[in-house]
Design a protein around this motif. Structure first.
Motif, PDB file in Angstrom:
ATOM      1  N   LYS A  87     -14.855  -4.505  39.425  1.00 40.36           N
ATOM      2  CA  LYS A  87     -14.940  -4.772  37.980  1.00 40.36           C
ATOM      3  C   LYS A  87     -15.698  -6.068  37.716  1.00 40.36           C
ATOM      4  O   LYS A  87     -15.652  -6.996  38.510  1.00 40.36           O
ATOM      5  CB  LYS A  87     -13.540  -4.917  37.375  1.00 40.36           C
ATOM      6  N   ASP A 115     -15.521  -9.169  32.564  1.00 34.94           N
ATOM      7  CA  ASP A 115     -14.995  -8.712  31.275  1.00 34.94           C
ATOM      8  C   ASP A 115     -14.042  -7.528  31.402  1.00 34.94           C
ATOM      9  O   ASP A 115     -13.572  -6.984  30.401  1.00 34.94           O
ATOM     10  CB  ASP A 115     -16.138  -8.356  30.322  1.00 34.94           C
ATOM     11  N   ARG A 139     -14.633  -4.512  32.738  1.00 30.11           N
ATOM     12  CA  ARG A 139     -15.259  -3.201  32.856  1.00 30.11           C
ATOM     13  C   ARG A 139     -15.586  -2.891  34.315  1.00 30.11           C
ATOM     14  O   ARG A 139     -16.004  -3.773  35.068  1.00 30.11           O
ATOM     15  CB  ARG A 139     -16.549  -3.135  32.045  1.00 30.11           C
ATOM     16  N   TYR A 140     -15.380  -1.616  34.693  1.00 33.76           N
ATOM     17  CA  TYR A 140     -15.812  -1.185  36.011  1.00 33.76           C
ATOM     18  C   TYR A 140     -17.336  -1.157  36.041  1.00 33.76           C
ATOM     19  O   TYR A 140     -17.985  -0.798  35.052  1.00 33.76           O
ATOM     20  CB  TYR A 140     -15.293   0.220  36.326  1.00 33.76           C
ATOM     21  N   GLU A 152     -18.931   2.024  35.031  1.00 31.29           N
ATOM     22  CA  GLU A 152     -19.027   2.333  33.607  1.00 31.29           C
ATOM     23  C   GLU A 152     -20.426   2.075  33.068  1.00 31.29           C
ATOM     24  O   GLU A 152     -20.810   2.613  32.021  1.00 31.29           O
ATOM     25  CB  GLU A 152     -18.013   1.519  32.817  1.00 31.29           C
TER      26      GLU A 152
END
Length: 265
Positions: free
Chosen positions: A97, A100, A102-103, A106
């Motif tokens: 990740k 922030d 997020r992965y 993504e």
């Protein structure tokens, strides 16, 4: 650890060695990214460090989800390695990740499937980074997802793992006969040298859907590799093999016939 972990780690270490050797065959610059399972815990990804031994220098970097992943910093490290080496191999968790939350996968915009626990399917991390490296560094790249292979490669199982799986099964039957319920069998390491592991029972509600992360002290300061303590933890779990029964050049799997199933009922 869980039953099966030793065999999965053995497969990852073995295949990582073979991928590294393969990259040295070609007389051109190349970067290979190995995407390894584990969601938010890096136990499997860290097993890539097993490839580092006297006949193999191991992967150049290993990125676990326990450490926030900086895409631009990663790109700089790859560029530096690319200047010094013909072949660069990086092991990276599917679940890394960014700061922030997020992965990285993504960023591909392709995550659609969600399982019964609300977990999104994580895939595409290596592919995204490989394409970015190809564009910005300008070299041949490969993205390899170990995917289901790391948990179903029964031709390279660990004998220690198989033995412990039998112990867990026996302990589960014993606990059931003694009236235990809402519990699960766990493996507890008693000693590292010599390696000794025993079974115990534990409240399943305290374990289900809970993640056990890799300790921070088992990841190097830079966050791009694991420590010797991590490797020492895994090594006892991958010892010895259980050679499969081969028939016509292929492994033969055990299965029930219709007659045996009827008799078992």
């Amino acid at each position: 650890h869980t039953p099966g972990y030793g065999s999965a780690a053995k497969y990852i270490g073995s295949i990582t060695k073979e991928v590294i050797r393969d990259g040295l065959v070609y007389d051109q610059q190349n970067v290979t990214l190995l995407e390894i399972m584990g969601r938010n815990a890096g136990w499997l990804t860290g097993a890539a460090a097993l490839a580092k031994c006297e006949d193999c220098e191991g992967p150049d970097m290993i990125f676990l989800p326990e450490i926030p992943f900086d895409v631009e910093n990663f790109m700089k490290k790859v560029e530096e390695l690319h200047k010094r080496k013909k072949s660069v191999v990086v092991a990276i968790s599917e679940g890394v990740k960014m700061a922030d939350g997020r992965y990285v996968c993504e960023l591909t915009g392709t995550i659609d499937y969600v399982d019964a626990f609300g977990h999104r399917q994580l895939t595409g991390t290596a592919r995204y980074l490989a394409e970015k490296i190809s564009r910005e560094v300008g070299c041949k790249t490969r993205a390899i997802e170990f995917n289901s292979l790391q948990r179903c490669a029964s031709h390279i199982v660990s004998r220690v793992d198989i033995t412990e799986a039998f112990q867990v099964g026996g302990a589960a039957v014993k606990a059931a006969f003694e009236g235990e319920t809402g519990k699960m069998i766990i493996l507890k390491r008693v000693s590292d040298d010599p390696y000794i592991c025993v079974t115990d029972i534990y409240d399943v509600h305290k374990v289900a859907n809970v993640e056990k992360k890799v300790p921070r002290e088992w990841i190097n300061e830079a966050g791009d590799y694991v420590t010797e303590e991590f490797v020492s933890y895994i090594k006892p779990l991958i010892q010895a093999e259980l050679t499969p029964i081969m028939v016509d050049g292929l492994p033969r799997h055990l299965y029930y016939t219709d007659v045996e199933q009827k008799q078992s009922r």
